[in-house]
Design an enzyme around this catalytic site. Sequence first.
Site, PDB file in Angstrom:
ATOM      1  N   SER A   1       8.011 -11.417   0.005  1.00 52.01           N
ATOM      2  CA  SER A   1       7.437 -10.403  -0.880  1.00 52.01           C
ATOM      3  C   SER A   1       8.238 -10.286  -2.178  1.00 52.01           C
ATOM      4  O   SER A   1       9.460 -10.444  -2.171  1.00 52.01           O
ATOM      5  CB  SER A   1       7.457  -9.055  -0.147  1.00 52.01           C
ATOM      6  OG  SER A   1       7.230  -7.990  -1.034  1.00 52.01           O
TER       7      SER A   1
ATOM      8  N   GLN B   1       5.131 -14.190  -2.697  1.00 45.79           N
ATOM      9  CA  GLN B   1       4.070 -13.237  -3.050  1.00 45.79           C
ATOM     10  C   GLN B   1       4.421 -12.556  -4.361  1.00 45.79           C
ATOM     11  O   GLN B   1       5.554 -12.099  -4.555  1.00 45.79           O
ATOM     12  CB  GLN B   1       3.929 -12.191  -1.935  1.00 45.79           C
ATOM     13  CG  GLN B   1       2.943 -11.075  -2.239  1.00 45.79           C
ATOM     14  CD  GLN B   1       3.611  -9.859  -2.839  1.00 45.79           C
ATOM     15  OE1 GLN B   1       4.816  -9.718  -2.779  1.00 45.79           O
ATOM     16  NE2 GLN B   1       2.809  -8.998  -3.442  1.00 45.79           N
TER      17      GLN B   1
ATOM     18  N   ARG C   1       0.920   6.870   1.556  1.00 50.12           N
ATOM     19  CA  ARG C   1       1.211   6.921   3.001  1.00 50.12           C
ATOM     20  C   ARG C   1       2.004   8.197   3.212  1.00 50.12           C
ATOM     21  O   ARG C   1       3.173   8.290   2.822  1.00 50.12           O
ATOM     22  CB  ARG C   1       2.008   5.698   3.460  1.00 50.12           C
ATOM     23  CG  ARG C   1       1.305   4.329   3.246  1.00 50.12           C
ATOM     24  CD  ARG C   1       1.654   3.790   1.885  1.00 50.12           C
ATOM     25  NE  ARG C   1       0.837   2.657   1.450  1.00 50.12           N
ATOM     26  CZ  ARG C   1       1.363   1.452   1.221  1.00 50.12           C
ATOM     27  NH1 ARG C   1       2.637   1.206   1.429  1.00 50.12           N
ATOM     28  NH2 ARG C   1       0.595   0.495   0.789  1.00 50.12           N
TER      29      ARG C   1
ATOM     30  N   HIS D   1      -5.006  -4.876   2.894  1.00 48.05           N
ATOM     31  CA  HIS D   1      -3.579  -4.549   2.817  1.00 48.05           C
ATOM     32  C   HIS D   1      -3.122  -3.820   4.089  1.00 48.05           C
ATOM     33  O   HIS D   1      -2.344  -2.865   4.037  1.00 48.05           O
ATOM     34  CB  HIS D   1      -3.307  -3.693   1.572  1.00 48.05           C
ATOM     35  CG  HIS D   1      -1.945  -3.909   0.964  1.00 48.05           C
ATOM     36  ND1 HIS D   1      -1.735  -4.623  -0.186  1.00 48.05           N
ATOM     37  CD2 HIS D   1      -0.711  -3.523   1.367  1.00 48.05           C
ATOM     38  CE1 HIS D   1      -0.443  -4.637  -0.476  1.00 48.05           C
ATOM     39  NE2 HIS D   1       0.207  -3.979   0.469  1.00 48.05           N
TER      40      HIS D   1
HETATM   41  C1  GLV Z   1       3.544  -2.821  -0.147  1.00 49.74           C
HETATM   42  O1  GLV Z   1       3.094  -3.913  -0.227  1.00 49.74           O
HETATM   43  C2  GLV Z   1       3.167  -1.864   0.815  1.00 49.74           C
HETATM   44  O2  GLV Z   1       2.101  -2.024   1.440  1.00 49.74           O
HETATM   45  O3  GLV Z   1       3.908  -0.894   0.997  1.00 49.74           O
END
Ligand code: GLV
Length: 381
Positions: free
Chosen positions: A110, A131, A168, A279
Amino acid sequence: MRELKNVTCIEDLRKLARRKVPRAFFDYAEAGSYSEETLRANRRDFEAIKLRQRVLVDVSARDTATTILGGKVSLPIALGPVAMTGLEYGDGEILACRAAHSAGVPFTMSTLSICSIEDVAAAVKKPFWFQLYVMKDRGFVRSLVERAIAAKCSALVLTVDLQVLGQRHIDIKNGLSVPPSLKIKNLINMASKPRWVASVLLGKRWTFGNLHGYVKGMEDVRSLAQWVGSQFDPTLNWKDVEWIKSIWPGKLVIKGILDLEDAKLAAKTGADALVVSNHGGRQLDGAPSSISALAKIADVVGSEIEVMFDGGVRSGQDVLRALALGARGCLIGRAYIFGLGAAGEAGVKKAIEIIRKELDVSMALTGLKSVQEIGRHTLAQ
Ligand code: GLV
Protein backbone atom coordinates in the site's frame (compact mmCIF):
# COMPACT_ATOMS: atom_id res chain seq x y z
CA MET A 1 4.56 -22.15 15.63
CA ARG A 2 2.73 -23.55 18.64
CA GLU A 3 -0.22 -21.17 18.57
CA LEU A 4 -1.03 -22.04 14.95
CA LYS A 5 -1.37 -25.75 15.75
CA ASN A 6 -5.12 -25.66 16.19
CA VAL A 7 -5.82 -23.08 13.52
CA THR A 8 -7.99 -24.63 10.83
CA CYS A 9 -9.68 -21.64 9.18
CA ILE A 10 -9.38 -17.90 8.66
CA GLU A 11 -11.85 -17.29 11.50
CA ASP A 12 -9.36 -18.92 13.91
CA LEU A 13 -6.69 -16.49 12.71
CA ARG A 14 -9.11 -13.62 13.23
CA LYS A 15 -9.71 -14.65 16.84
CA LEU A 16 -6.01 -15.02 17.50
CA ALA A 17 -5.24 -11.65 15.92
CA ARG A 18 -7.88 -10.02 18.10
CA ARG A 19 -5.99 -11.23 21.16
CA LYS A 20 -2.54 -10.23 19.90
CA VAL A 21 -3.01 -6.87 18.20
CA PRO A 22 -3.87 -3.64 20.05
CA ARG A 23 -7.47 -2.83 19.70
CA ALA A 24 -7.16 0.28 17.53
CA PHE A 25 -5.21 -1.56 14.81
CA PHE A 26 -7.24 -4.76 14.90
CA ASP A 27 -10.45 -2.73 14.66
CA TYR A 28 -9.01 -0.61 11.83
CA ALA A 29 -8.50 -3.68 9.66
CA GLU A 30 -11.79 -5.33 10.57
CA ALA A 31 -14.17 -2.38 10.31
CA GLY A 32 -16.39 -1.20 7.51
CA SER A 33 -17.76 2.30 7.00
CA TYR A 34 -20.87 3.76 8.64
CA SER A 35 -23.49 1.08 9.47
CA GLU A 36 -21.36 -1.60 7.78
CA GLU A 37 -24.26 -2.65 5.52
CA THR A 38 -21.95 -3.17 2.57
CA LEU A 39 -19.36 -4.91 4.71
CA ARG A 40 -22.00 -7.41 5.80
CA ALA A 41 -23.45 -7.73 2.30
CA ASN A 42 -20.01 -8.77 1.00
CA ARG A 43 -20.13 -11.87 3.21
CA ARG A 44 -23.86 -12.51 3.05
CA ASP A 45 -23.98 -12.53 -0.74
CA PHE A 46 -20.99 -14.85 -0.95
CA GLU A 47 -22.68 -17.35 1.35
CA ALA A 48 -25.82 -17.28 -0.75
CA ILE A 49 -23.93 -18.55 -3.80
CA LYS A 50 -24.07 -22.33 -3.88
CA LEU A 51 -21.52 -24.60 -5.44
CA ARG A 52 -22.51 -27.49 -7.65
CA GLN A 53 -21.55 -30.86 -6.19
CA ARG A 54 -20.35 -33.28 -8.85
CA VAL A 55 -19.38 -36.90 -8.29
CA LEU A 56 -17.59 -39.80 -9.97
CA VAL A 57 -15.14 -37.62 -11.86
CA ASP A 58 -11.49 -38.67 -11.68
CA VAL A 59 -10.01 -35.70 -9.79
CA SER A 60 -6.81 -37.40 -8.67
CA ALA A 61 -4.58 -34.90 -10.48
CA ARG A 62 -5.51 -31.36 -9.55
CA ASP A 63 -3.76 -28.06 -10.09
CA THR A 64 -4.63 -24.67 -8.58
CA ALA A 65 -2.04 -22.78 -10.66
CA THR A 66 -2.97 -20.09 -13.17
CA THR A 67 -1.71 -16.74 -14.44
CA ILE A 68 -2.58 -13.27 -13.25
CA LEU A 69 -1.39 -10.25 -15.28
CA GLY A 70 0.57 -12.72 -17.36
CA GLY A 71 2.56 -14.02 -14.39
CA LYS A 72 2.34 -17.56 -13.06
CA VAL A 73 0.73 -17.94 -9.64
CA SER A 74 0.36 -21.12 -7.62
CA LEU A 75 -3.24 -20.27 -6.82
CA PRO A 76 -5.58 -17.54 -8.08
CA ILE A 77 -5.02 -15.01 -5.33
CA ALA A 78 -2.80 -12.05 -4.56
CA LEU A 79 -2.33 -10.25 -1.26
CA GLY A 80 -4.18 -6.97 -1.69
CA PRO A 81 -3.03 -3.57 -0.45
CA VAL A 82 -3.76 -2.84 3.21
CA ALA A 83 -2.73 0.41 4.87
CA MET A 84 -0.62 0.21 8.03
CA THR A 85 0.17 -3.48 7.71
CA GLY A 86 3.35 -2.85 9.69
CA LEU A 87 1.31 -1.77 12.69
CA GLU A 88 -0.50 -5.11 12.83
CA TYR A 89 2.90 -6.75 13.34
CA GLY A 90 6.38 -5.20 13.18
CA ASP A 91 7.80 -5.08 9.62
CA GLY A 92 4.46 -6.51 8.51
CA GLU A 93 4.86 -5.58 4.84
CA ILE A 94 8.20 -7.37 4.59
CA LEU A 95 6.85 -10.48 6.33
CA ALA A 96 3.67 -10.61 4.28
CA CYS A 97 5.62 -10.15 1.05
CA ARG A 98 7.99 -12.97 1.97
CA ALA A 99 5.08 -15.25 2.85
CA ALA A 100 3.34 -14.44 -0.44
CA HIS A 101 6.46 -15.03 -2.50
CA SER A 102 7.25 -18.31 -0.81
CA ALA A 103 3.67 -19.42 -1.52
CA GLY A 104 3.94 -18.35 -5.17
CA VAL A 105 1.43 -15.48 -5.14
CA PRO A 106 1.86 -11.70 -5.61
CA PHE A 107 2.02 -9.20 -2.77
CA THR A 108 0.69 -5.64 -3.11
CA MET A 109 2.22 -2.94 -0.98
CA SER A 110 0.00 0.00 0.00
CA THR A 111 1.01 3.63 -0.47
CA LEU A 112 0.07 3.94 3.22
CA SER A 113 2.41 1.18 4.35
CA ILE A 114 4.69 1.41 7.33
CA CYS A 115 7.76 -0.10 5.67
CA SER A 116 8.81 1.93 2.65
CA ILE A 117 9.01 0.67 -0.94
CA GLU A 118 12.80 0.61 -0.55
CA ASP A 119 12.63 -1.32 2.77
CA VAL A 120 10.57 -4.08 1.19
CA ALA A 121 12.55 -4.16 -2.06
CA ALA A 122 15.77 -4.62 -0.07
CA ALA A 123 14.29 -7.44 2.01
CA VAL A 124 12.70 -9.64 -0.66
CA LYS A 125 14.02 -11.39 -3.73
CA LYS A 126 11.18 -11.02 -6.21
CA PRO A 127 9.22 -8.01 -7.48
CA PHE A 128 6.00 -7.00 -5.74
CA TRP A 129 3.04 -4.89 -6.79
CA PHE A 130 2.64 -1.30 -5.61
CA GLN A 131 -0.71 0.32 -4.84
CA LEU A 132 -1.00 4.02 -5.59
CA TYR A 133 -3.15 6.65 -3.95
CA VAL A 134 -3.20 9.89 -5.88
CA MET A 135 -2.47 12.83 -3.63
CA LYS A 136 -2.89 16.54 -4.35
CA ASP A 137 0.87 16.97 -4.69
CA ARG A 138 1.34 15.48 -8.17
CA GLY A 139 5.09 15.94 -7.92
CA PHE A 140 5.02 13.58 -4.98
CA VAL A 141 2.80 11.12 -6.85
CA ARG A 142 5.28 11.15 -9.71
CA SER A 143 8.13 10.53 -7.29
CA LEU A 144 6.25 7.60 -5.76
CA VAL A 145 5.79 6.10 -9.22
CA GLU A 146 9.49 6.62 -9.93
CA ARG A 147 10.37 4.90 -6.67
CA ALA A 148 8.15 1.97 -7.62
CA ILE A 149 9.93 1.78 -10.99
CA ALA A 150 13.35 1.94 -9.31
CA ALA A 151 12.26 -0.86 -6.93
CA LYS A 152 11.25 -2.93 -9.99
CA CYS A 153 7.64 -3.29 -8.86
CA SER A 154 5.88 -5.52 -11.36
CA ALA A 155 2.43 -3.87 -11.33
CA LEU A 156 0.89 -0.59 -10.27
CA VAL A 157 -2.51 -0.90 -8.60
CA LEU A 158 -4.28 2.43 -8.83
CA THR A 159 -7.02 2.74 -6.21
CA VAL A 160 -9.86 4.88 -7.52
CA ASP A 161 -12.57 4.54 -4.86
CA LEU A 162 -11.05 6.64 -2.08
CA GLN A 163 -11.07 10.28 -3.17
CA VAL A 164 -12.63 11.00 0.19
CA LEU A 165 -12.65 8.66 3.15
CA GLY A 166 -15.78 6.73 4.14
CA GLN A 167 -16.08 7.16 7.90
CA ARG A 168 -15.33 4.17 10.08
CA HIS A 169 -16.90 5.05 13.41
CA ILE A 170 -14.65 2.77 15.41
CA ASP A 171 -11.46 4.51 14.27
CA ILE A 172 -12.76 7.79 15.63
CA LYS A 173 -13.83 6.16 18.88
CA ASN A 174 -10.44 4.45 19.24
CA GLY A 175 -8.54 7.64 18.38
CA LEU A 176 -6.65 5.75 15.68
CA SER A 177 -3.47 7.56 14.85
CA VAL A 178 -0.17 7.02 13.09
CA PRO A 179 2.27 6.82 14.78
CA PRO A 180 0.35 5.01 17.54
CA SER A 181 -0.72 7.45 20.21
CA LEU A 182 0.70 6.53 23.56
CA LYS A 183 -2.21 7.70 25.68
CA ILE A 184 -2.86 5.92 28.98
CA LYS A 185 -5.86 4.04 27.56
CA ASN A 186 -3.80 2.71 24.66
CA LEU A 187 -0.81 1.89 26.84
CA ILE A 188 -2.99 -0.25 29.08
CA ASN A 189 -4.31 -2.10 26.04
CA MET A 190 -0.81 -2.50 24.59
CA ALA A 191 0.52 -3.85 27.90
CA SER A 192 -1.54 -6.98 27.32
CA LYS A 193 0.05 -7.50 23.87
CA PRO A 194 3.73 -8.11 24.67
CA ARG A 195 4.60 -9.55 21.28
CA TRP A 196 3.16 -6.55 19.48
CA VAL A 197 5.08 -4.20 21.78
CA ALA A 198 8.28 -6.13 21.02
CA SER A 199 7.73 -6.21 17.27
CA VAL A 200 6.20 -2.77 16.66
CA LEU A 201 6.85 -0.39 19.55
CA LEU A 202 10.39 -1.55 20.11
CA GLY A 203 10.93 -1.86 16.36
CA LYS A 204 12.05 1.03 14.20
CA ARG A 205 9.07 1.64 11.93
CA TRP A 206 6.02 3.43 13.27
CA THR A 207 4.85 5.77 10.64
CA PHE A 208 4.03 5.85 6.90
CA GLY A 209 7.36 4.75 5.43
CA ASN A 210 6.64 6.00 1.90
CA LEU A 211 5.61 9.46 3.02
CA HIS A 212 7.63 10.38 6.06
CA GLY A 213 10.18 13.01 5.19
CA TYR A 214 8.57 13.53 1.77
CA VAL A 215 5.20 15.01 2.58
CA LYS A 216 4.74 18.28 4.44
CA GLY A 217 2.32 18.08 7.32
CA MET A 218 3.06 14.41 8.00
CA GLU A 219 4.80 15.17 11.25
CA ASP A 220 1.93 16.64 13.17
CA VAL A 221 -0.83 14.51 11.71
CA ARG A 222 -3.20 13.24 14.38
CA SER A 223 -5.53 10.85 12.71
CA LEU A 224 -5.49 8.94 9.49
CA ALA A 225 -8.83 10.45 8.52
CA GLN A 226 -7.53 13.96 9.07
CA TRP A 227 -4.47 13.32 6.96
CA VAL A 228 -6.33 11.58 4.15
CA GLY A 229 -8.76 14.50 4.19
CA SER A 230 -5.97 16.99 3.73
CA GLN A 231 -3.85 15.13 1.16
CA PHE A 232 -6.09 12.97 -1.02
CA ASP A 233 -7.27 14.51 -4.21
CA PRO A 234 -11.03 14.64 -4.77
CA THR A 235 -10.48 15.97 -8.30
CA LEU A 236 -9.12 12.55 -9.40
CA ASN A 237 -10.71 11.62 -12.74
CA TRP A 238 -10.23 9.51 -15.88
CA LYS A 239 -7.72 12.00 -17.32
CA ASP A 240 -5.46 11.29 -14.36
CA VAL A 241 -5.55 7.60 -15.24
CA GLU A 242 -4.13 8.56 -18.64
CA TRP A 243 -1.42 10.57 -16.90
CA ILE A 244 -0.52 7.67 -14.59
CA LYS A 245 -0.42 5.39 -17.60
CA SER A 246 2.00 7.77 -19.32
CA ILE A 247 4.45 7.77 -16.41
CA TRP A 248 4.19 4.07 -15.47
CA PRO A 249 5.65 1.68 -18.03
CA GLY A 250 4.50 -1.60 -16.46
CA LYS A 251 1.23 -3.42 -15.84
CA LEU A 252 -1.56 -1.16 -14.62
CA VAL A 253 -4.48 -2.32 -12.49
CA ILE A 254 -7.48 -0.09 -11.70
CA LYS A 255 -8.91 -1.05 -8.32
CA GLY A 256 -12.32 -0.04 -7.05
CA ILE A 257 -14.75 -0.65 -9.90
CA LEU A 258 -18.29 -1.62 -8.94
CA ASP A 259 -20.40 -0.22 -11.74
CA LEU A 260 -20.69 -1.53 -15.29
CA GLU A 261 -20.32 1.92 -16.88
CA ASP A 262 -17.12 2.50 -14.92
CA ALA A 263 -15.88 -0.95 -15.92
CA LYS A 264 -16.36 -0.02 -19.59
CA LEU A 265 -14.45 3.24 -19.07
CA ALA A 266 -11.68 1.34 -17.25
CA ALA A 267 -11.41 -1.11 -20.15
CA LYS A 268 -11.09 1.84 -22.57
CA THR A 269 -8.04 3.22 -20.73
CA GLY A 270 -5.97 0.28 -21.93
CA ALA A 271 -5.17 -0.76 -18.33
CA ASP A 272 -4.24 -4.41 -17.96
CA ALA A 273 -6.76 -5.26 -15.26
CA LEU A 274 -9.50 -3.88 -13.06
CA VAL A 275 -10.48 -5.02 -9.62
CA VAL A 276 -14.19 -5.29 -8.88
CA SER A 277 -14.18 -3.88 -5.37
CA ASN A 278 -16.06 -1.78 -2.84
CA HIS A 279 -12.91 -1.40 -0.77
CA GLY A 280 -13.93 -4.20 1.57
CA GLY A 281 -17.11 -2.36 2.58
CA ARG A 282 -14.98 0.52 3.88
CA GLN A 283 -16.06 3.31 1.53
CA LEU A 284 -19.62 3.77 0.15
CA ASP A 285 -21.88 2.14 2.71
CA GLY A 286 -25.09 1.08 0.99
CA ALA A 287 -23.24 0.04 -2.17
CA PRO A 288 -23.96 -3.46 -3.48
CA SER A 289 -21.73 -6.31 -2.39
CA SER A 290 -18.69 -6.80 -4.53
CA ILE A 291 -19.63 -10.36 -5.47
CA SER A 292 -23.07 -9.25 -6.71
CA ALA A 293 -21.38 -6.80 -9.11
CA LEU A 294 -18.85 -9.24 -10.52
CA ALA A 295 -20.66 -11.39 -13.10
CA LYS A 296 -22.10 -8.54 -15.16
CA ILE A 297 -18.77 -6.72 -15.30
CA ALA A 298 -16.85 -9.88 -16.21
CA ASP A 299 -19.40 -10.75 -18.92
CA VAL A 300 -19.25 -7.34 -20.56
CA VAL A 301 -15.58 -6.33 -20.32
CA GLY A 302 -13.84 -9.62 -19.48
CA SER A 303 -12.57 -10.11 -23.02
CA GLU A 304 -10.96 -6.64 -23.10
CA ILE A 305 -9.42 -6.38 -19.64
CA GLU A 306 -8.48 -8.88 -16.95
CA VAL A 307 -11.10 -8.84 -14.20
CA MET A 308 -9.98 -9.38 -10.64
CA PHE A 309 -12.08 -9.35 -7.54
CA ASP A 310 -11.98 -8.45 -3.86
CA GLY A 311 -14.40 -8.04 -0.99
CA GLY A 312 -15.22 -10.63 1.63
CA VAL A 313 -13.00 -13.50 0.52
CA ARG A 314 -12.45 -15.68 3.58
CA SER A 315 -12.04 -19.15 2.09
CA GLY A 316 -11.06 -21.22 -0.90
CA GLN A 317 -14.77 -21.77 -1.51
CA ASP A 318 -15.12 -17.99 -1.93
CA VAL A 319 -12.25 -17.96 -4.42
CA LEU A 320 -14.00 -20.72 -6.35
CA ARG A 321 -17.27 -18.74 -6.34
CA ALA A 322 -15.56 -15.57 -7.60
CA LEU A 323 -13.76 -17.45 -10.36
CA ALA A 324 -17.00 -19.16 -11.35
CA LEU A 325 -18.52 -15.69 -11.77
CA GLY A 326 -15.71 -14.56 -14.05
CA ALA A 327 -12.80 -13.35 -11.91
CA ARG A 328 -9.30 -14.21 -13.00
CA GLY A 329 -8.08 -14.00 -9.40
CA CYS A 330 -8.99 -12.61 -5.98
CA LEU A 331 -7.20 -10.11 -3.80
CA ILE A 332 -7.32 -11.07 -0.16
CA GLY A 333 -7.03 -8.41 2.54
CA ARG A 334 -8.35 -9.11 6.00
CA ALA A 335 -7.82 -12.86 5.58
CA TYR A 336 -4.05 -12.40 5.52
CA ILE A 337 -3.96 -9.43 7.89
CA PHE A 338 -5.56 -11.66 10.53
CA GLY A 339 -2.82 -14.22 9.88
CA LEU A 340 -0.16 -11.53 10.20
CA GLY A 341 -1.59 -10.20 13.47
CA ALA A 342 -1.91 -13.75 14.78
CA ALA A 343 1.60 -14.98 14.06
CA GLY A 344 3.64 -12.76 11.72
CA GLU A 345 5.04 -14.38 8.59
CA ALA A 346 3.98 -17.88 9.69
CA GLY A 347 0.43 -16.59 10.12
CA VAL A 348 0.31 -15.15 6.61
CA LYS A 349 1.65 -18.42 5.21
CA LYS A 350 -1.02 -20.23 7.20
CA ALA A 351 -3.76 -17.99 5.77
CA ILE A 352 -2.61 -18.70 2.22
CA GLU A 353 -2.31 -22.44 2.86
CA ILE A 354 -5.80 -22.57 4.38
CA ILE A 355 -7.25 -20.96 1.26
CA ARG A 356 -5.14 -23.18 -1.00
CA LYS A 357 -6.38 -26.38 0.64
CA GLU A 358 -9.97 -25.24 0.71
CA LEU A 359 -9.83 -24.34 -2.97
CA ASP A 360 -8.18 -27.64 -3.86
CA VAL A 361 -10.75 -29.74 -1.98
CA SER A 362 -13.66 -27.67 -3.28
CA MET A 363 -12.41 -28.07 -6.85
CA ALA A 364 -12.28 -31.83 -6.31
CA LEU A 365 -15.81 -31.93 -4.91
CA THR A 366 -17.13 -29.87 -7.80
CA GLY A 367 -15.45 -32.27 -10.22
CA LEU A 368 -12.70 -29.89 -11.40
CA LYS A 369 -9.05 -30.63 -12.00
CA SER A 370 -7.78 -27.22 -12.99
CA VAL A 371 -8.56 -23.55 -12.48
CA GLN A 372 -9.16 -23.26 -16.23
CA GLU A 373 -12.16 -25.61 -15.88
CA ILE A 374 -13.94 -23.31 -13.41
CA GLY A 375 -16.96 -21.53 -14.91
CA ARG A 376 -20.59 -20.62 -14.39
CA HIS A 377 -21.34 -24.35 -14.57
CA THR A 378 -19.48 -24.67 -11.22
CA LEU A 379 -22.43 -23.01 -9.49
CA ALA A 380 -25.68 -24.68 -8.48
CA GLN A 381 -28.73 -23.07 -10.11
C1 GLV B 1 -7.45 2.58 3.33
O1 GLV B 1 -7.20 2.11 2.27
C2 GLV B 1 -8.48 2.15 4.18
O2 GLV B 1 -9.39 1.44 3.71
O3 GLV B 1 -8.45 2.50 5.36
